[in-house]
Design a protein around this motif. Structure first.
Motif: not given
Length: 329
Positions: A129-133, A221-223, A227-228
């Motif tokens: 999930g930390w590096k999606p794609g 969660t990253l959005s 986090i920003l």
């Protein structure tokens, strides 16, 4: 305090309802445990008389021809005394003894397999999930496919490849029958060897759910704004992953893990049957096939207590961790 009292009260009512269903459901099945035991006695050449039937009925905790409410009251009284009755399937062994012999095997096997699957799945899900794609996302279809495969088919496949073809592990059983069970190195090593394939089946079949759930929560969660904000402060990616993203994304997995531990007591019936593992699964199937009311009720009681206890712990922990939970209740 009122939040915790309400939760405890709710689970007390749920326990009573579960115990009532535990009493009622086995008695909806056709047949009579006393008649089944007498039929076994006749097959062995024994003589069945009215006195024999009455004695067996008393031994098993009362005749099912009695009114249901009388059986229900006796059932609750016996539970309060810790008397779970006598098992028909393993007569004359008490139910508590039958469960006591099988429960440790299931708890160790399914418990360790659940912990390993949860730790691996959540850990891998956090990185995916930390590096999606990225190429890591290719793990998702593979683990999802394993989760979609029926337990018994996966168990038979592993048995054929690793036990019959390669001969790395024994085919069936819980330990080498020539050994005397005990806390010694030889027996423990034998139990680990025999339990590896059943545990591997459970891990492979369940790791996909943990990985996919954690991966999706990480992406969500990253959005989030915090986090920003952490990135704007110049914090290192490792710090953000460990202290901000993973810590918040893992909360649903923690709740799921606690509930999964509650179901450990019920075991993995099909997996245990394929490997002839001496756990709760075989006892449960034997109790159902023989209309063994006492053993069924004892097993369901332990399963009910474990599941309700796990859910209660999760609810109470959430009330402590997130005060908003108490405010909404």
């Amino acid at each position: 305090m009122s939040y915790f009292l309400r939760k405890i009260g709710f689970y007390a009512v749920a326990l009573w309802a579960a115990l009532t269903l535990n009493f009622a459901i086995p008695r909806l099945l056709p047949g009579n445990p006393v008649d089944i035991l007498l039929a076994k006695l006749q097959q062995r050449g024994g003589t069945v008389s009215p006195e024999t039937r009455e004695a067996y009925a008393l031994l098993l905790g009362g005749d099912s021809s009695e009114p249901l409410w009388v059986q229900y009251v006796d059932y609750l009284k016996n539970l309060l005394r810790g008397d779970l009755g006598v098992s028909v399937s393993y007569y004359p062994a008490p139910v508590s003894e039958v469960i006591g012999q099988s429960l440790p095997w299931t708890v160790i096997l399914v418990g360790l397999a659940t912990i390993i699957a949860a730790v691996l799945g959540v850990g891998l899900g956090a990185f995916v999930g930390w590096k999606p794609g990225t190429w890591l996302d290719s793990l998702i279809p593979a683990t999802t496919l394993l989760a979609a495969v029926p337990y018994f088919w996966l168990a038979l496949l592993l048995t054929y490849l690793l036990a019959r073809v390669l001969g790395w592990f024994p085919l069936q059983g819980g330990y080498d029958v020539v050994l005397t069970p005990g806390w010694n190195a030889e027996f423990i090593l034998s139990a680990i060897t025999y339990g590896f394939l059943p545990a591997l089946t459970i891990v492979l079949a369940s790791i996909g759910g943990w990985l996919l759930g954690m991966r999706n929560m990480m992406v969500s969660t990253l959005s989030e704004d915090y986090i920003l904000t952490a990135e704007a402060k110049g914090l290192s990616p490792r710090k953000i992953l460990r202290s901000y993203a993973s810590r918040n994304a893992v909360l649903p997995s923690v709740a799921g893990f606690a509930i999964s531990l509650g179901f450990v007591v019920s075991g993995s019936v099909i997996t245990e049957q394929v490997f002839s593992y001496p756990g709760i699964g075989g006892r449960l199937l034997g109790a159902v096939s023989n209309n063994d009311y006492a053993l069924m009720q004892g097993l369901f009681l332990f399963i009910t207590l474990a599941v309700l206890g796990a859910n209660l712990v999760v609810d109470l922990l959430y009330g402590l961790i997130d005060p908003r939970t108490r405010a909404r209740s």
